[in-house]
Design an enzyme around this catalytic site. Structure first.
Site, PDB file in Angstrom:
ATOM      1  N   HIS A   1      59.564   6.112   3.661  1.00 30.93           N
ATOM      2  CA  HIS A   1      60.024   7.451   4.018  1.00 30.93           C
ATOM      3  C   HIS A   1      59.787   7.663   5.507  1.00 30.93           C
ATOM      4  O   HIS A   1      58.804   7.172   6.075  1.00 30.93           O
ATOM      5  CB  HIS A   1      59.287   8.514   3.211  1.00 30.93           C
ATOM      6  CG  HIS A   1      60.023   9.810   3.150  1.00 30.93           C
ATOM      7  ND1 HIS A   1      59.974  10.745   4.161  1.00 30.93           N
ATOM      8  CD2 HIS A   1      60.859  10.321   2.208  1.00 30.93           C
ATOM      9  CE1 HIS A   1      60.741  11.776   3.842  1.00 30.93           C
ATOM     10  NE2 HIS A   1      61.278  11.541   2.657  1.00 30.93           N
ATOM     11  N   HIS A   2      60.708   8.392   6.140  1.00 36.06           N
ATOM     12  CA  HIS A   2      60.621   8.555   7.597  1.00 36.06           C
ATOM     13  C   HIS A   2      59.399   9.353   8.024  1.00 36.06           C
ATOM     14  O   HIS A   2      59.017   9.343   9.206  1.00 36.06           O
ATOM     15  CB  HIS A   2      61.890   9.233   8.128  1.00 36.06           C
ATOM     16  CG  HIS A   2      62.372   8.661   9.423  1.00 36.06           C
ATOM     17  ND1 HIS A   2      61.535   8.441  10.501  1.00 36.06           N
ATOM     18  CD2 HIS A   2      63.592   8.242   9.832  1.00 36.06           C
ATOM     19  CE1 HIS A   2      62.216   7.941  11.503  1.00 36.06           C
ATOM     20  NE2 HIS A   2      63.468   7.802  11.132  1.00 36.06           N
ATOM     21  N   THR A   3      58.748  10.050   7.103  1.00 36.81           N
ATOM     22  CA  THR A   3      57.519  10.760   7.462  1.00 36.81           C
ATOM     23  C   THR A   3      56.411   9.795   7.869  1.00 36.81           C
ATOM     24  O   THR A   3      55.488  10.177   8.588  1.00 36.81           O
ATOM     25  CB  THR A   3      57.026  11.616   6.284  1.00 36.81           C
ATOM     26  OG1 THR A   3      56.958  10.796   5.106  1.00 36.81           O
ATOM     27  CG2 THR A   3      57.935  12.787   6.015  1.00 36.81           C
TER      28      THR A   3
ATOM     29  N   ASN B   1      56.050  10.061  14.314  1.00 40.22           N
ATOM     30  CA  ASN B   1      57.450  10.359  14.651  1.00 40.22           C
ATOM     31  C   ASN B   1      57.489  11.129  15.974  1.00 40.22           C
ATOM     32  O   ASN B   1      57.680  12.343  15.994  1.00 40.22           O
ATOM     33  CB  ASN B   1      58.086  11.190  13.535  1.00 40.22           C
ATOM     34  CG  ASN B   1      58.398  10.364  12.307  1.00 40.22           C
ATOM     35  OD1 ASN B   1      59.369   9.607  12.269  1.00 40.22           O
ATOM     36  ND2 ASN B   1      57.559  10.503  11.274  1.00 40.22           N
TER      37      ASN B   1
END
Length: 481
Positions: free
Chosen positions: A139-141, A330
């Site tokens: 997941h991009h988190t 991120n």
């Protein structure tokens, strides 16, 4: 010790972009396909995960119920590793087709939020690139491309020296201009540069607000609708020569990003021209016109920008330090690039247009202010509103681009050499997502597409390969190489 780290992780909030990526209606996941020269052994993967998963807090933590914090949890690595049954007779010689279908089905199966948001799929299927493919879904988190490459380096070794952890990422420094000029010239340049910077930033922010409110791209054969984010995606990749890209870069006095954007503009122009190919009947004969593109196409691409003060790569342990200048997470923003879609008789025109556009965008605080806007909006109105704000920009533009620097030399995982690394993602509200990643003298172009809108992504890769050849040939013909 584990309890202390658990409390520390619980107190650390997600970054603004991480909060956006896991908000309702936005579920961004990264998919990294790694090709191997030999078959992947399940026992080797499980053993490596058991020894390393707790070294990285994000891979041994789950999201809190409100999606604002990380909570440390016990990890059973077997729950995160999938080895599907594969019938060799059913696949036959179409290994690529099996990989394409399998990864496409993954985009419709969300990650389980009751445990850490990652999994690994072992596909011992022979393809033209190797004997097996490992599909890593995160997941991009968990982190952006810079973070994930640092993790990849920590888990692999240089193939020529299997006892040495891979650190083969080129060091990068931000350019310093006009350093050696006299004080008068420096002062004049500083005043002029500051005025230009302010003007560019004002214009960029006005265009960003217009995009949020009403400014949409032209509906083309590459533009998706508002519901495209929930559609299944398909992935396709192509490998080209990094040396050819560097050759053009050095000859034209550009950056690699400038060259990639120029190639992308040229290839998408060619692709759209074919899709708009309406043959007209004249005197009973079908006539095909060379230029079928409509006039005045508004075509914009979102481009990710690394906001870290140090833009190179650091060892994983250094990135996990709280005050690191190249911190894990991120830490990137998103700028909008206006593409020039049209046929050019000279392929070098695309490169000149690209360099002009990229130079102008570099001289603007668009990226930093866009990130700050998301951050302020999240604190003032909540993550849900910030996510809608971000998604409006994505929906109203056509595609997104990302370029990540990979290892310079071939690397191996437990002695198994890696043949290619193709990064992509899904969950985005666009029909086309384009990623670039360099690895061992090659550049891998990865596409994530909505097949209902783009049924032939391989033709886009064909056009990109052809555009690169034409640009190199044009330089050769002019005696510049």
């Amino acid at each position: 010790m584990r309890k202390e780290r658990m409390r520390e992780e619980e107190e650390e909030p997600l970054s603004p972009m991480a909060r956006v990526f896991q908000s309702r209606g936005i579920d961004y996941c990264a998919v990294t396909m790694i090709g191997f020269k030999t078959k992947i052994k399940l026992g080797v993967v499980l053993d490596a995960l058991n020894h390393n998963v707790y070294k990285h807090p994000r891979f041994s933590s789950k999201l809190s119920s409100d999606g604002a914090k990380w909570i440390e949890t016990e990890v059973n690595v077997k729950d995160h590793v999938v080895v599907p049954y594969i019938d060799p007779e059913e696949i036959g010689e179409d290994g690529e087709g099996f990989i394409d279908d399998y990864t496409s089905r993954l985009t419709m199966n969300p990650l389980d939020r009751s445990r850490p948001l990652w999994d690994i799929h072992i596909l011992n299927v022979k393809t033209s690139d190797g004997e097996a493919v490992g599909v890593v879904r995160t997941h991009h988190t968990l982190g952006d491309g810079t973070s994930m490459v640092s993790l990849l380096l920590a888990c692999t070794h240089k193939t020529p020296n299997p006892n040495r952890v891979s650190t083969t990422i080129p060091s990068l420094k931000r350019r310093e201009r006009h350093k050696n000029k006299g004080w008068l010239l420096r002062s004049m340049f500083t005043i002029g540069s500051t005025m230009t910077l302010i003007w560019n930033t004002i214009v960029d922010m006005l265009l960003l607000f217009a995009t949020l409110l009403f400014l949409k791209d032209t509906k083309t054969h590459l533009k998706g609708g508002a519901d495209v984010g929930s559609n299944p995606k398909r992935f396709y990749h192509r490998t080209v020569s990094l040396d050819d890209i560097k050759l053009i870069k050095n000859t034209m006095n550009m950056t690699i990003n400038d060259v990639l954007v120029g190639i992308t503009q040229a290839s998408l122009s060619s692709y759209l021209n074919r899709r708009y190919d309406n043959k007209n009947e004249e005197d009973g004969v079908l006539i095909a016109y060379p230029n079928n593109l409509p006039d005045g196409i508004r075509f914009r691409a979102g481009c990710t920008v690394n906001l870290r003060s140090e833009i190179g790569f650091k060892p994983l342990a250094d990135m996990m330090v709280k005050d690191s200048k190249c911190r894990w997470g991120n830490y990137f923003s998103y700028i909008v690039l206006p593409f020039s879609i049209g046929l050019q008789s000279d392929p070098l025109v695309y490169l000149k247009l690209s360099k002009s556009m990229m130079d102008r965008k570099k001289h603007s605080y668009h990226a930093h202010l866009a990130y700050m806007m998301i951050k302020i909006c999240q604190k003032s109105f909540g993550a849900k509103v910030a996510a809608k704000l971000f998604n409006r920009t994505v929906i109203n533009t056509t595609t997104s681009l990302s370029n990540v620097i990979g290892p310079k030399e071939e690397i191996s995982f437990d002695g198994n050499p890696i043949t290619y690394i193709a990064t992509s993602g899904y969950g985005h509200s666009q029909a086309l997502l384009m990623h670039f990643m360099s690895y061992a003298g090659k550049m891998t172009i990865s596409l994530a597409v909505d097949p209902t809108i783009i049924p032939d992504p391989h033709k886009i890769c064909d056009d990109m390969e052809q555009s690169l050849k034409e640009m190199k040939a044009a330089l050769w013909e002019r005696g510049l190489l």
